[in-house]
Motif scaffolding. Sequence first.
Motif, PDB file in Angstrom:
ATOM      1  N   VAL A 205     -54.441 102.481 -11.305  1.00 32.77           N
ATOM      2  CA  VAL A 205     -54.714 101.668 -12.388  1.00 32.77           C
ATOM      3  C   VAL A 205     -53.979 102.072 -13.631  1.00 32.77           C
ATOM      4  O   VAL A 205     -53.647 101.159 -14.566  1.00 32.77           O
ATOM      5  CB  VAL A 205     -55.800 101.110 -12.406  1.00 32.77           C
ATOM      6  CG1 VAL A 205     -56.504 100.320 -11.291  1.00 32.77           C
ATOM      7  CG2 VAL A 205     -56.985 102.285 -12.757  1.00 32.77           C
ATOM      8  N   TYR A 206     -53.835 103.551 -13.828  1.00 34.20           N
ATOM      9  CA  TYR A 206     -53.279 103.968 -14.909  1.00 34.20           C
ATOM     10  C   TYR A 206     -52.287 105.219 -14.454  1.00 34.20           C
ATOM     11  O   TYR A 206     -52.674 106.368 -14.174  1.00 34.20           O
ATOM     12  CB  TYR A 206     -54.384 104.522 -15.945  1.00 34.20           C
ATOM     13  CG  TYR A 206     -53.944 105.125 -17.286  1.00 34.20           C
ATOM     14  CD1 TYR A 206     -54.358 104.492 -18.489  1.00 34.20           C
ATOM     15  CD2 TYR A 206     -53.310 106.564 -17.238  1.00 34.20           C
ATOM     16  CE1 TYR A 206     -53.959 105.032 -19.681  1.00 34.20           C
ATOM     17  CE2 TYR A 206     -52.815 106.777 -18.706  1.00 34.20           C
ATOM     18  CZ  TYR A 206     -53.106 106.333 -19.755  1.00 34.20           C
ATOM     19  OH  TYR A 206     -52.793 106.851 -20.912  1.00 34.20           O
ATOM     20  N   ALA A 207     -50.963 104.894 -14.374  1.00 37.77           N
ATOM     21  CA  ALA A 207     -49.963 105.508 -14.009  1.00 37.77           C
ATOM     22  C   ALA A 207     -49.246 106.072 -15.531  1.00 37.77           C
ATOM     23  O   ALA A 207     -48.701 105.266 -15.984  1.00 37.77           O
ATOM     24  CB  ALA A 207     -48.960 105.282 -12.988  1.00 37.77           C
ATOM     25  N   ILE A 313     -59.670  99.843 -16.524  1.00 40.77           N
ATOM     26  CA  ILE A 313     -58.677 100.777 -16.763  1.00 40.77           C
ATOM     27  C   ILE A 313     -57.205  99.993 -16.934  1.00 40.77           C
ATOM     28  O   ILE A 313     -57.107  99.728 -15.677  1.00 40.77           O
ATOM     29  CB  ILE A 313     -58.645 102.130 -16.424  1.00 40.77           C
ATOM     30  CG1 ILE A 313     -60.083 102.834 -16.557  1.00 40.77           C
ATOM     31  CG2 ILE A 313     -57.741 103.010 -16.985  1.00 40.77           C
ATOM     32  CD1 ILE A 313     -60.235 103.392 -18.099  1.00 40.77           C
ATOM     33  N   THR A 314     -56.449  99.953 -17.588  1.00 40.59           N
ATOM     34  CA  THR A 314     -55.094  99.343 -17.496  1.00 40.59           C
ATOM     35  C   THR A 314     -53.952 100.263 -17.515  1.00 40.59           C
ATOM     36  O   THR A 314     -54.103 101.510 -18.072  1.00 40.59           O
ATOM     37  CB  THR A 314     -54.891  98.227 -18.692  1.00 40.59           C
ATOM     38  OG1 THR A 314     -54.965  98.654 -19.730  1.00 40.59           O
ATOM     39  CG2 THR A 314     -56.170  97.084 -18.539  1.00 40.59           C
ATOM     40  N   MET A 315     -52.765  99.655 -17.367  1.00 46.41           N
ATOM     41  CA  MET A 315     -51.531 100.701 -17.562  1.00 46.41           C
ATOM     42  C   MET A 315     -51.181 101.181 -19.087  1.00 46.41           C
ATOM     43  O   MET A 315     -51.544 100.051 -19.967  1.00 46.41           O
ATOM     44  CB  MET A 315     -50.471  99.968 -16.794  1.00 46.41           C
ATOM     45  CG  MET A 315     -50.193 100.196 -15.214  1.00 46.41           C
ATOM     46  SD  MET A 315     -50.151 101.808 -14.748  1.00 46.41           S
ATOM     47  CE  MET A 315     -49.922 101.375 -12.951  1.00 46.41           C
ATOM     48  N   PRO A 316     -50.909 102.210 -19.431  1.00 45.51           N
ATOM     49  CA  PRO A 316     -50.584 102.696 -20.936  1.00 45.51           C
ATOM     50  C   PRO A 316     -49.393 101.822 -21.318  1.00 45.51           C
ATOM     51  O   PRO A 316     -48.474 101.743 -20.758  1.00 45.51           O
ATOM     52  CB  PRO A 316     -50.417 104.051 -20.655  1.00 45.51           C
ATOM     53  CG  PRO A 316     -49.804 104.385 -19.305  1.00 45.51           C
ATOM     54  CD  PRO A 316     -50.587 103.138 -18.243  1.00 45.51           C
ATOM     55  N   HIS A 317     -49.460 101.589 -22.900  1.00 45.83           N
ATOM     56  CA  HIS A 317     -48.262 101.232 -23.527  1.00 45.83           C
ATOM     57  C   HIS A 317     -48.291 101.929 -24.874  1.00 45.83           C
ATOM     58  O   HIS A 317     -49.440 102.055 -25.365  1.00 45.83           O
ATOM     59  CB  HIS A 317     -48.541  99.783 -23.624  1.00 45.83           C
ATOM     60  CG  HIS A 317     -47.975  98.873 -22.639  1.00 45.83           C
ATOM     61  ND1 HIS A 317     -46.847  98.901 -21.907  1.00 45.83           N
ATOM     62  CD2 HIS A 317     -49.200  98.273 -21.703  1.00 45.83           C
ATOM     63  CE1 HIS A 317     -47.080  98.094 -20.709  1.00 45.83           C
ATOM     64  NE2 HIS A 317     -48.521  97.694 -20.627  1.00 45.83           N
ATOM     65  N   TYR A 318     -47.175 102.463 -25.608  1.00 49.55           N
ATOM     66  CA  TYR A 318     -47.331 103.209 -26.563  1.00 49.55           C
ATOM     67  C   TYR A 318     -46.645 102.438 -27.763  1.00 49.55           C
ATOM     68  O   TYR A 318     -45.646 101.733 -27.591  1.00 49.55           O
ATOM     69  CB  TYR A 318     -46.587 104.590 -26.327  1.00 49.55           C
ATOM     70  CG  TYR A 318     -47.323 105.635 -25.407  1.00 49.55           C
ATOM     71  CD1 TYR A 318     -48.192 106.405 -25.876  1.00 49.55           C
ATOM     72  CD2 TYR A 318     -47.242 105.378 -23.945  1.00 49.55           C
ATOM     73  CE1 TYR A 318     -48.877 107.156 -25.207  1.00 49.55           C
ATOM     74  CE2 TYR A 318     -47.859 106.304 -23.096  1.00 49.55           C
ATOM     75  CZ  TYR A 318     -48.783 107.117 -23.874  1.00 49.55           C
ATOM     76  OH  TYR A 318     -49.580 107.950 -22.935  1.00 49.55           O
ATOM     77  N   ASP A 319     -47.140 102.771 -29.144  1.00 49.66           N
ATOM     78  CA  ASP A 319     -46.747 102.473 -30.266  1.00 49.66           C
ATOM     79  C   ASP A 319     -45.825 103.404 -30.813  1.00 49.66           C
ATOM     80  O   ASP A 319     -46.566 104.026 -31.532  1.00 49.66           O
ATOM     81  CB  ASP A 319     -47.768 101.770 -31.219  1.00 49.66           C
ATOM     82  CG  ASP A 319     -47.258 101.197 -32.385  1.00 49.66           C
ATOM     83  OD1 ASP A 319     -46.113 101.080 -32.463  1.00 49.66           O
ATOM     84  OD2 ASP A 319     -48.071 101.107 -33.461  1.00 49.66           O
ATOM     85  N   GLY A 320     -44.656 103.565 -30.675  1.00 50.78           N
ATOM     86  CA  GLY A 320     -43.942 104.613 -31.140  1.00 50.78           C
ATOM     87  C   GLY A 320     -43.974 105.749 -30.289  1.00 50.78           C
ATOM     88  O   GLY A 320     -44.328 105.623 -28.927  1.00 50.78           O
ATOM     89  N   TYR A 321     -43.598 106.896 -30.742  1.00 49.82           N
ATOM     90  CA  TYR A 321     -43.768 108.059 -29.809  1.00 49.82           C
ATOM     91  C   TYR A 321     -44.635 109.271 -30.190  1.00 49.82           C
ATOM     92  O   TYR A 321     -44.604 109.472 -31.616  1.00 49.82           O
ATOM     93  CB  TYR A 321     -42.410 108.927 -30.093  1.00 49.82           C
ATOM     94  CG  TYR A 321     -41.256 107.812 -29.314  1.00 49.82           C
ATOM     95  CD1 TYR A 321     -40.677 107.965 -27.999  1.00 49.82           C
ATOM     96  CD2 TYR A 321     -40.588 106.801 -30.080  1.00 49.82           C
ATOM     97  CE1 TYR A 321     -39.692 107.205 -27.570  1.00 49.82           C
ATOM     98  CE2 TYR A 321     -39.597 105.976 -29.435  1.00 49.82           C
ATOM     99  CZ  TYR A 321     -39.339 106.013 -28.071  1.00 49.82           C
ATOM    100  OH  TYR A 321     -38.464 105.227 -27.603  1.00 49.82           O
ATOM    101  N   TYR A 322     -45.179 109.869 -29.397  1.00 54.86           N
ATOM    102  CA  TYR A 322     -46.314 110.724 -29.646  1.00 54.86           C
ATOM    103  C   TYR A 322     -46.112 112.134 -29.024  1.00 54.86           C
ATOM    104  O   TYR A 322     -45.597 112.059 -28.053  1.00 54.86           O
ATOM    105  CB  TYR A 322     -47.793 110.241 -28.956  1.00 54.86           C
ATOM    106  CG  TYR A 322     -48.163 108.984 -29.674  1.00 54.86           C
ATOM    107  CD1 TYR A 322     -49.072 109.170 -30.566  1.00 54.86           C
ATOM    108  CD2 TYR A 322     -47.642 107.815 -29.573  1.00 54.86           C
ATOM    109  CE1 TYR A 322     -49.645 107.939 -31.574  1.00 54.86           C
ATOM    110  CE2 TYR A 322     -48.121 106.559 -30.171  1.00 54.86           C
ATOM    111  CZ  TYR A 322     -49.128 106.732 -31.063  1.00 54.86           C
ATOM    112  OH  TYR A 322     -49.418 105.672 -31.837  1.00 54.86           O
ATOM    113  N   VAL A 323     -46.571 113.240 -29.667  1.00 56.66           N
ATOM    114  CA  VAL A 323     -45.904 114.558 -29.212  1.00 56.66           C
ATOM    115  C   VAL A 323     -47.276 115.427 -29.419  1.00 56.66           C
ATOM    116  O   VAL A 323     -47.934 115.738 -30.375  1.00 56.66           O
ATOM    117  CB  VAL A 323     -44.912 115.256 -30.276  1.00 56.66           C
ATOM    118  CG1 VAL A 323     -44.745 116.680 -29.784  1.00 56.66           C
ATOM    119  CG2 VAL A 323     -43.533 114.297 -30.339  1.00 56.66           C
ATOM    120  N   ASN A 324     -47.497 116.173 -28.198  1.00 54.98           N
ATOM    121  CA  ASN A 324     -48.228 117.187 -28.010  1.00 54.98           C
ATOM    122  C   ASN A 324     -47.655 118.521 -28.385  1.00 54.98           C
ATOM    123  O   ASN A 324     -46.925 118.979 -27.636  1.00 54.98           O
ATOM    124  CB  ASN A 324     -49.016 117.278 -26.859  1.00 54.98           C
ATOM    125  CG  ASN A 324     -50.185 118.335 -26.931  1.00 54.98           C
ATOM    126  OD1 ASN A 324     -50.797 118.849 -27.801  1.00 54.98           O
ATOM    127  ND2 ASN A 324     -50.861 118.420 -25.839  1.00 54.98           N
TER     128      ASN A 324
END
Length: 401
Positions: A205-207, A313-324
């Motif tokens: 459900v979350y890929a 739990i739902t599929m992910p969506h991002y607001d902008g770009y994230y860096v680790n």
Amino acid sequence: MPKKLMLLGGIRYLLPAIDAAHEHGYHVITVDYLPGNIAHKYSDEYHNVSILDKEAVLQLAQKLQIDGILSYAVDPGVVPAAYVAEQMGLPFTCSYKAACIMQDKSKFRQFLTDNGFNVPNAKGYSKVEDALKDVDYFNWPVIVKPVDSAGSKGVTRVDNPTELEDAITHALDESHNGHFIIEDFLELQGYQSSADCFSLDGELVYADYSDQLFDKEAENPYTPSLEIWPSSMPQEHQDYLTSETQRLLQLLHCGTGLYNIESRVCKNGKPYIMEVSPRAGGNRIAELQRIGTGIDLIGAEVQKAVEGKVEDITMPHYDGYYVNYIVHSNQDGIFEDAILNEEFRKGHVIDAEIRVKRGNHVDTFKGANNAIGTLFLHFDTREELEYAITHQHDWLKVVVK
């Protein structure tokens, strides 16, 4: 009485799981053979037992009458945790048998081969001499790895058969069970992905997918130095990998829980599932994914371990770009400081964790365990992100003498 959650290991990556457990009102028990590990300072109870000894862990778990067990972001504890859960009838992501397959790179490659997945030419060994006899079996160059290690420890690319024995020795030095695997080196197209994913009753459900970058100047150039979300991997390849991962979970009869999944698209045009582990990934992956998506996989995994069920739990969506960004050194020495440009900090740094203290010895970047800390960064555009990565020495200076 509060319900009891046993966490195997004691490293820093356990801290968000401990926080989540306390938010649920659970009593947290940490277990390993190193009483000085940081997680034991935050748990409610600690026991000095090797997490590699599944029978000893089971005996302790039965004595303490635990309600759940996890090896959160701790690779060596996954199989013992699955064993204890199965013996005690506790919730776990998969069966003990499935955990044994996923946690052994050689068994996992064979399972993928037997079930028609894209898989590199690979073979596992326990004896050096047997591997040296098989040099003609592989399409060189090859990668040599321990079958049971994580964090890129013990991994070597070998271009010439004359260098194979040294690479095997290195792999065995990082192995717990004395087994190693050799496989064809697959040339990347784009970036490798490492992300945490989640299934509910066997349904993925979350890929999620990331772009994983490496420091070519590091002693081990196969240790990830930063990861980017969302991934630049073409959507058609993401869809294929999601479908194949779903098929894999069904074949392994997995249930509800968290997985760290590594995948890549190669220059032959094929997407590959490289590794699937029923645990959280290292490098605080689930923490950054939670910031970027608002979906709390950490809390869900903890709740699953004790209650056997979680909220949607739902599929992910991002607001902008994230860096680790993995802060590290490319030399051995004494750590003095990690200096961040103040303007860059204000504009892009979400969280800065420097876990090494001034005056401590640091090792050159050979594996994830050599990290000095992590930076969580945010950018509005991919172009802004790419510029920052290209000019990273302008905003971060790691001082080691």
